[in-house]
Write a protein that holds these residues in place. Structure first.
Motif, mmCIF file in Angstrom:
data_model
loop_
_atom_site.group_PDB
_atom_site.id
_atom_site.type_symbol
_atom_site.label_atom_id
_atom_site.label_comp_id
_atom_site.label_asym_id
_atom_site.label_seq_id
_atom_site.Cartn_x
_atom_site.Cartn_y
_atom_site.Cartn_z
ATOM 1 N N SER A 1 0.822 -1.218 0.000
ATOM 2 C CA SER A 1 0.000 0.000 0.000
ATOM 3 C C SER A 1 0.852 1.263 0.000
ATOM 4 O O SER A 1 0.356 2.346 -0.325
ATOM 5 C CB SER A 1 -0.937 0.016 1.207
ATOM 6 N N LEU A 2 2.137 1.151 0.343
ATOM 7 C CA LEU A 2 3.014 2.317 0.376
ATOM 8 C C LEU A 2 3.462 2.748 -1.011
ATOM 9 O O LEU A 2 3.919 3.872 -1.195
ATOM 10 C CB LEU A 2 4.254 2.026 1.233
ATOM 11 N N LEU A 3 3.385 1.861 -1.998
ATOM 12 C CA LEU A 3 3.860 2.179 -3.341
ATOM 13 C C LEU A 3 2.937 3.206 -3.983
ATOM 14 O O LEU A 3 1.724 3.034 -4.018
ATOM 15 C CB LEU A 3 3.897 0.900 -4.184
ATOM 16 N N ASP A 4 3.527 4.291 -4.523
ATOM 17 C CA ASP A 4 2.692 5.393 -4.986
ATOM 18 C C ASP A 4 3.368 6.154 -6.124
ATOM 19 O O ASP A 4 4.599 6.230 -6.174
ATOM 20 C CB ASP A 4 2.414 6.361 -3.840
ATOM 21 N N THR A 5 2.556 6.702 -7.023
ATOM 22 C CA THR A 5 3.047 7.566 -8.108
ATOM 23 C C THR A 5 2.576 8.999 -7.921
ATOM 24 O O THR A 5 2.667 9.809 -8.839
ATOM 25 C CB THR A 5 2.555 7.047 -9.478
ATOM 26 N N ASP A 6 2.097 9.338 -6.751
ATOM 27 C CA ASP A 6 1.545 10.662 -6.483
ATOM 28 C C ASP A 6 2.651 11.716 -6.461
ATOM 29 O O ASP A 6 3.842 11.406 -6.485
ATOM 30 C CB ASP A 6 0.803 10.656 -5.139
ATOM 31 N N THR A 7 2.262 12.971 -6.409
ATOM 32 C CA THR A 7 3.224 14.078 -6.348
ATOM 33 C C THR A 7 3.233 14.756 -4.981
ATOM 34 O O THR A 7 3.814 15.813 -4.813
ATOM 35 C CB THR A 7 2.922 15.127 -7.434
ATOM 36 N N LEU A 8 2.559 14.134 -4.015
ATOM 37 C CA LEU A 8 2.556 14.649 -2.640
ATOM 38 C C LEU A 8 2.756 13.492 -1.687
ATOM 39 O O LEU A 8 2.089 12.461 -1.778
ATOM 40 C CB LEU A 8 1.231 15.353 -2.321
ATOM 41 N N LEU A 9 3.688 13.661 -0.757
ATOM 42 C CA LEU A 9 3.940 12.665 0.281
ATOM 43 C C LEU A 9 3.737 13.344 1.628
ATOM 44 O O LEU A 9 4.342 14.375 1.912
ATOM 45 C CB LEU A 9 5.371 12.124 0.146
ATOM 46 N N GLU A 10 2.869 12.772 2.454
ATOM 47 C CA GLU A 10 2.595 13.324 3.785
ATOM 48 C C GLU A 10 3.315 12.494 4.835
ATOM 49 O O GLU A 10 3.253 11.256 4.805
ATOM 50 C CB GLU A 10 1.094 13.315 4.059
ATOM 51 N N CYS A 11 4.012 13.164 5.751
ATOM 52 C CA CYS A 11 4.832 12.477 6.745
ATOM 53 C C CYS A 11 4.595 13.022 8.140
ATOM 54 O O CYS A 11 4.475 14.228 8.329
ATOM 55 C CB CYS A 11 6.325 12.635 6.426
ATOM 56 N N GLN A 12 4.593 12.126 9.122
ATOM 57 C CA GLN A 12 4.656 12.540 10.514
ATOM 58 C C GLN A 12 6.073 13.015 10.817
ATOM 59 O O GLN A 12 7.044 12.457 10.313
ATOM 60 C CB GLN A 12 4.328 11.360 11.422
ATOM 61 N N GLY A 13 6.210 14.032 11.645
ATOM 62 C CA GLY A 13 7.533 14.507 12.015
ATOM 63 C C GLY A 13 8.175 15.322 10.903
ATOM 64 O O GLY A 13 7.600 15.546 9.843
ATOM 65 N N THR A 14 9.395 15.770 11.159
ATOM 66 C CA THR A 14 10.065 16.667 10.211
ATOM 67 C C THR A 14 11.346 16.102 9.636
ATOM 68 O O THR A 14 11.868 16.633 8.666
ATOM 69 C CB THR A 14 10.412 18.001 10.903
ATOM 70 N N GLN A 15 11.861 15.020 10.196
ATOM 71 C CA GLN A 15 13.151 14.508 9.753
ATOM 72 C C GLN A 15 12.964 13.266 8.876
ATOM 73 O O GLN A 15 13.233 12.135 9.275
ATOM 74 C CB GLN A 15 14.052 14.226 10.950
ATOM 75 N N THR A 16 12.499 13.513 7.663
ATOM 76 C CA THR A 16 12.370 12.453 6.662
ATOM 77 C C THR A 16 13.071 12.921 5.394
ATOM 78 O O THR A 16 13.174 14.118 5.134
ATOM 79 C CB THR A 16 10.897 12.131 6.349
ATOM 80 N N SER A 17 13.544 11.969 4.613
ATOM 81 C CA SER A 17 14.230 12.355 3.379
ATOM 82 C C SER A 17 14.122 11.244 2.345
ATOM 83 O O SER A 17 13.918 10.068 2.674
ATOM 84 C CB SER A 17 15.705 12.668 3.652
ATOM 85 N N GLY A 18 14.281 11.640 1.081
ATOM 86 C CA GLY A 18 14.198 10.701 -0.019
ATOM 87 C C GLY A 18 15.547 10.098 -0.361
ATOM 88 O O GLY A 18 16.598 10.585 0.054
ATOM 89 N N GLU A 19 15.510 9.019 -1.141
ATOM 90 C CA GLU A 19 16.710 8.354 -1.638
ATOM 91 C C GLU A 19 16.425 7.903 -3.068
ATOM 92 O O GLU A 19 15.537 7.080 -3.287
ATOM 93 C CB GLU A 19 17.060 7.128 -0.791
#
Length: 242
Positions: free
Chosen positions: A77-95
């Motif tokens: 269910s986490l797999l997505d092609t959307d252009t918005l990602l919503e996250c809890q907290g502030t310390q998240t980053s992409g790879e």
């Protein structure tokens, strides 16, 4: 009448519409079925660079893995092609990573981001990967069209820093495990690598260290014919309670 509850035992399918872009310029809209998502980690061919990435994460308190490469399974269910990602907290980053989509018609490749919660990662890496969506581009190439020049393909990512776009990561695919080897490792470790499996390749260290940005852009480029798969998404961080 509501449907019966899911009792387990079967993989949960995720269906996404992707455009398959062929080298001759033709394009085909196809429904992609995914029933298992595997995120590889520390999957570089150059073990010195792998150690560099491990050291980069160690500075953030992330424990070193017992074995490399490491495989993490996350929810389909986490797999997505959307252009918005919503996250809890502030310390998240992409790879930025290449993503293999094993399908009955043949293997596809696209570009994706194993977005991860860096705070939680210090305590529980599988959980840190599970709490963020796994973003992929809505376009893919047949693997067979790029396999003979695979190592020359290039991955690049960018982040927004104070309103300016800055390059974040860049590498040729020669720096990462080849598709067949990655699939073989997944098959050996998990018992199967059947159609429906989605594999994120693992990534390379960020050029200037981890950045928590409000936008992440990514690209898989084929210089032999000057074509690219590009995608990006905004990141919205929010508090857990009000």
């Amino acid at each position: 009448m509501p449907p019966p509850p899911h009792t387990g035992g079967d993989d949960v399918e995720r269906r996404l519409e992707l455009t398959v872009a062929y080298r001759d310029g033709t394009r085909e809209l196809r429904e992609i079925v995914v029933d298992r998502v595997i995120c590889a980690g520390y999957a570089g061919r150059d073990q010195e660079k792998v150690r560099g990435h491990i050291e980069e994460l160690a500075k953030m308190g992330v424990p070193a893995p017992e074995t490399v490469p490491t495989l993490y399974r996350v929810s389909t269910s986490l797999l997505d092609t959307d252009t918005l990602l919503e996250c809890q907290g502030t310390q998240t980053s992409g790879e930025v990573e290449f993503v293999l989509l094993l399908q009955r018609e043949g293997m596809l490749v696209t570009v994706g981001s194993d977005h991860t919660d860096r705070t939680l990662e210090q305590h529980d890496i599988p959980a840190a990967k599970q709490v963020c969506a796994k973003m992929i581009a809505p376009v893919a190439w047949p693997l067979e069209e790029v396999r003979d020049h695979w190592d020359g393909l290039r991955l690049t990512s960018w982040v927004d820093v104070e309103g300016e776009q800055e390059r974040y990561q860049e590498t040729r695919l020669a720096s990462l495990l080849a598709p067949e080897e990655l699939v073989s490792i997944v098959r050996e470790r998990t018992g199967s690598a059947e159609p429906g499996t989605c594999i994120f390749s693992g990534t390379v260290p960020a050029e200037g260290g981890v950045v928590y940005s409000g936008h992440f852009s990514m690209e898989l480029h084929d210089p032999s014919v000057e074509r690219s798969i590009s995608a990006g998404y905004a990141v919205e961080h929010f508090a857990g309670s009000y």
